[in-house]
Design a protein around this motif. Structure first.
Motif, PDB file in Angstrom:
ATOM      1  N   ALA A  27      14.114  -4.184  23.011  1.00 54.16           N
ATOM      2  CA  ALA A  27      12.754  -3.957  23.497  1.00 54.16           C
ATOM      3  C   ALA A  27      11.862  -3.544  22.334  1.00 54.16           C
ATOM      4  N   VAL A  28      10.550  -3.798  22.522  1.00 52.86           N
ATOM      5  CA  VAL A  28       9.573  -3.463  21.492  1.00 52.86           C
ATOM      6  C   VAL A  28       8.413  -2.731  22.164  1.00 52.86           C
ATOM      7  N   LYS A  29       7.979  -1.648  21.507  1.00 52.64           N
ATOM      8  CA  LYS A  29       6.792  -0.923  21.976  1.00 52.64           C
ATOM      9  C   LYS A  29       6.022  -0.478  20.745  1.00 52.64           C
ATOM     10  N   ASP A  30       4.817  -0.957  20.612  1.00 55.71           N
ATOM     11  CA  ASP A  30       3.938  -0.596  19.490  1.00 55.71           C
ATOM     12  C   ASP A  30       4.620  -0.826  18.137  1.00 55.71           C
ATOM     13  N   GLU A  31       5.151  -2.022  17.964  1.00 60.46           N
ATOM     14  CA  GLU A  31       5.805  -2.419  16.707  1.00 60.46           C
ATOM     15  C   GLU A  31       7.078  -1.629  16.392  1.00 60.46           C
ATOM     16  N   VAL A  32       7.576  -0.858  17.334  1.00 58.01           N
ATOM     17  CA  VAL A  32       8.833  -0.122  17.147  1.00 58.01           C
ATOM     18  C   VAL A  32       9.869  -0.755  18.064  1.00 58.01           C
ATOM     19  N   SER A  33      11.019  -1.137  17.506  1.00 60.62           N
ATOM     20  CA  SER A  33      12.054  -1.761  18.320  1.00 60.62           C
ATOM     21  C   SER A  33      13.087  -0.721  18.748  1.00 60.62           C
ATOM     22  N   ALA A  36      20.337   0.050  21.804  1.00 61.63           N
ATOM     23  CA  ALA A  36      21.087   0.752  22.844  1.00 61.63           C
ATOM     24  C   ALA A  36      21.262   2.222  22.513  1.00 61.63           C
ATOM     25  N   CYS A  37      21.265   2.557  21.245  1.00 65.38           N
ATOM     26  CA  CYS A  37      21.422   3.959  20.851  1.00 65.38           C
ATOM     27  C   CYS A  37      20.227   4.799  21.282  1.00 65.38           C
ATOM     28  N   ASP A  38      19.083   4.169  21.513  1.00 71.33           N
ATOM     29  CA  ASP A  38      17.888   4.889  21.947  1.00 71.33           C
ATOM     30  C   ASP A  38      17.861   5.139  23.456  1.00 71.33           C
ATOM     31  N   ALA A  39      18.644   4.380  24.198  1.00 68.04           N
ATOM     32  CA  ALA A  39      18.690   4.515  25.657  1.00 68.04           C
ATOM     33  C   ALA A  39      20.134   4.771  26.082  1.00 68.04           C
ATOM     34  N   LEU A  40      20.435   6.002  26.433  1.00 68.87           N
ATOM     35  CA  LEU A  40      21.803   6.409  26.738  1.00 68.87           C
ATOM     36  C   LEU A  40      22.428   5.639  27.907  1.00 68.87           C
ATOM     37  N   PRO A  41      21.719   5.395  29.024  1.00 65.16           N
ATOM     38  CA  PRO A  41      22.359   4.642  30.113  1.00 65.16           C
ATOM     39  C   PRO A  41      22.767   3.232  29.684  1.00 65.16           C
ATOM     40  N   PHE A  42      21.922   2.586  28.906  1.00 63.51           N
ATOM     41  CA  PHE A  42      22.231   1.246  28.423  1.00 63.51           C
ATOM     42  C   PHE A  42      23.436   1.271  27.498  1.00 63.51           C
ATOM     43  N   VAL A  75      30.462  -8.800  36.820  1.00 65.86           N
ATOM     44  CA  VAL A  75      29.523  -7.882  37.463  1.00 65.86           C
ATOM     45  C   VAL A  75      29.019  -6.836  36.458  1.00 65.86           C
ATOM     46  N   LEU A  76      29.912  -6.363  35.582  1.00 68.00           N
ATOM     47  CA  LEU A  76      29.506  -5.372  34.583  1.00 68.00           C
ATOM     48  C   LEU A  76      28.511  -5.945  33.578  1.00 68.00           C
ATOM     49  N   VAL A  77      28.671  -7.200  33.208  1.00 65.69           N
ATOM     50  CA  VAL A  77      27.711  -7.821  32.280  1.00 65.69           C
ATOM     51  C   VAL A  77      26.345  -7.926  32.952  1.00 65.69           C
ATOM     52  N   ILE A  78      26.337  -8.284  34.226  1.00 64.19           N
ATOM     53  CA  ILE A  78      25.069  -8.337  34.963  1.00 64.19           C
ATOM     54  C   ILE A  78      24.460  -6.937  35.057  1.00 64.19           C
ATOM     55  N   ALA A  79      25.297  -5.922  35.259  1.00 64.72           N
ATOM     56  CA  ALA A  79      24.808  -4.539  35.304  1.00 64.72           C
ATOM     57  C   ALA A  79      24.235  -4.117  33.951  1.00 64.72           C
ATOM     58  N   THR A  80      24.831  -4.588  32.870  1.00 60.45           N
ATOM     59  CA  THR A  80      24.301  -4.284  31.539  1.00 60.45           C
ATOM     60  C   THR A  80      22.914  -4.882  31.355  1.00 60.45           C
ATOM     61  N   MET A  81      22.736  -6.116  31.805  1.00 64.15           N
ATOM     62  CA  MET A  81      21.416  -6.742  31.710  1.00 64.15           C
ATOM     63  C   MET A  81      20.395  -5.978  32.547  1.00 64.15           C
ATOM     64  N   ALA A  82      20.783  -5.579  33.742  1.00 60.72           N
ATOM     65  CA  ALA A  82      19.866  -4.845  34.619  1.00 60.72           C
ATOM     66  C   ALA A  82      19.521  -3.473  34.038  1.00 60.72           C
ATOM     67  N   THR A  83      20.502  -2.809  33.448  1.00 59.23           N
ATOM     68  CA  THR A  83      20.254  -1.506  32.840  1.00 59.23           C
ATOM     69  C   THR A  83      19.322  -1.626  31.649  1.00 59.23           C
ATOM     70  N   CYS A  87      15.803   0.225  31.478  1.00 59.31           N
ATOM     71  CA  CYS A  87      15.493   1.155  30.382  1.00 59.31           C
ATOM     72  C   CYS A  87      14.237   0.726  29.637  1.00 59.31           C
ATOM     73  N   ALA A  88      14.095  -0.571  29.420  1.00 66.35           N
ATOM     74  CA  ALA A  88      12.940  -1.053  28.662  1.00 66.35           C
ATOM     75  C   ALA A  88      11.641  -0.897  29.434  1.00 66.35           C
ATOM     76  N   ILE A  89      11.678  -1.239  30.701  1.00 65.99           N
ATOM     77  CA  ILE A  89      10.438  -1.248  31.478  1.00 65.99           C
ATOM     78  C   ILE A  89      10.076   0.142  31.985  1.00 65.99           C
ATOM     79  N   VAL A  90      11.026   0.836  32.587  1.00 63.33           N
ATOM     80  CA  VAL A  90      10.714   2.114  33.232  1.00 63.33           C
ATOM     81  C   VAL A  90      10.726   3.271  32.233  1.00 63.33           C
ATOM     82  N   SER A  91      11.822   3.445  31.532  1.00 65.75           N
ATOM     83  CA  SER A  91      11.959   4.621  30.668  1.00 65.75           C
ATOM     84  C   SER A  91      11.115   4.510  29.408  1.00 65.75           C
TER      85      SER A  91
END
Length: 132
Positions: A27-33, A36-42, A75-83, A87-91
């Protein structure tokens, strides 16, 4: 005991796809990428997915269990994509890099191909048992 053939390679390629997907920016926000290390659930879901894929490679002695774990891995790979999307959109309130979404899709396809090869092995074993 079933000798692993192509399904081990499929599962190993799926692990590589998930590892690259996990440690590359998703994910990218304001030129900062963000990785996974930035989002613990992911990070947690990605590591669990990769561990299950690796464990599945070594379950070749119990083919039924290996087939079930392969279905769970999908199913776990699909869960990884959803997480990652959550994380990118909400958190993080960032935009998702859609180019990296091809890697989990490839991991899903590879896991399904491995499962299909496992089922073919099971059918081959059962047909050879009937001949005896």
């Amino acid at each position: 005991m079933v000798i692993q053939r192509i399904q081990s390679l499929f599962l190993l390629m799926a692990v590589v796809c998930m590892a690259v997907y996990t440690f590359m920016p998703f994910a990218v926000k304001d030129e900062v990428s963000f990785t996974a290390c930035d989002a613990l659930p992911f990070l947690v879901v990605s590591i669990v997915t990769m561990l299950m894929l690796v464990i599945n490679i070594f379950l070749y002695k119990d083919l039924r269990k290996q087939i079930r774990v392969a279905a769970i891995n999908t199913v776990l790979v699909i869960a990884t994509m959803a997480t990652a999307a959550t994380c990118a959109i909400v958190s993080l309130q960032a935009t998702i890099l859609y180019s990296w979404l091809a890697l989990p899709v490839a991991a899903i396809i590879l896991t399904m191909r491995a499962r299909r090869a496992m089922i073919a092995d099971r059918n081959l074993l059962s047909s050879s048992d009937r001949i005896r």
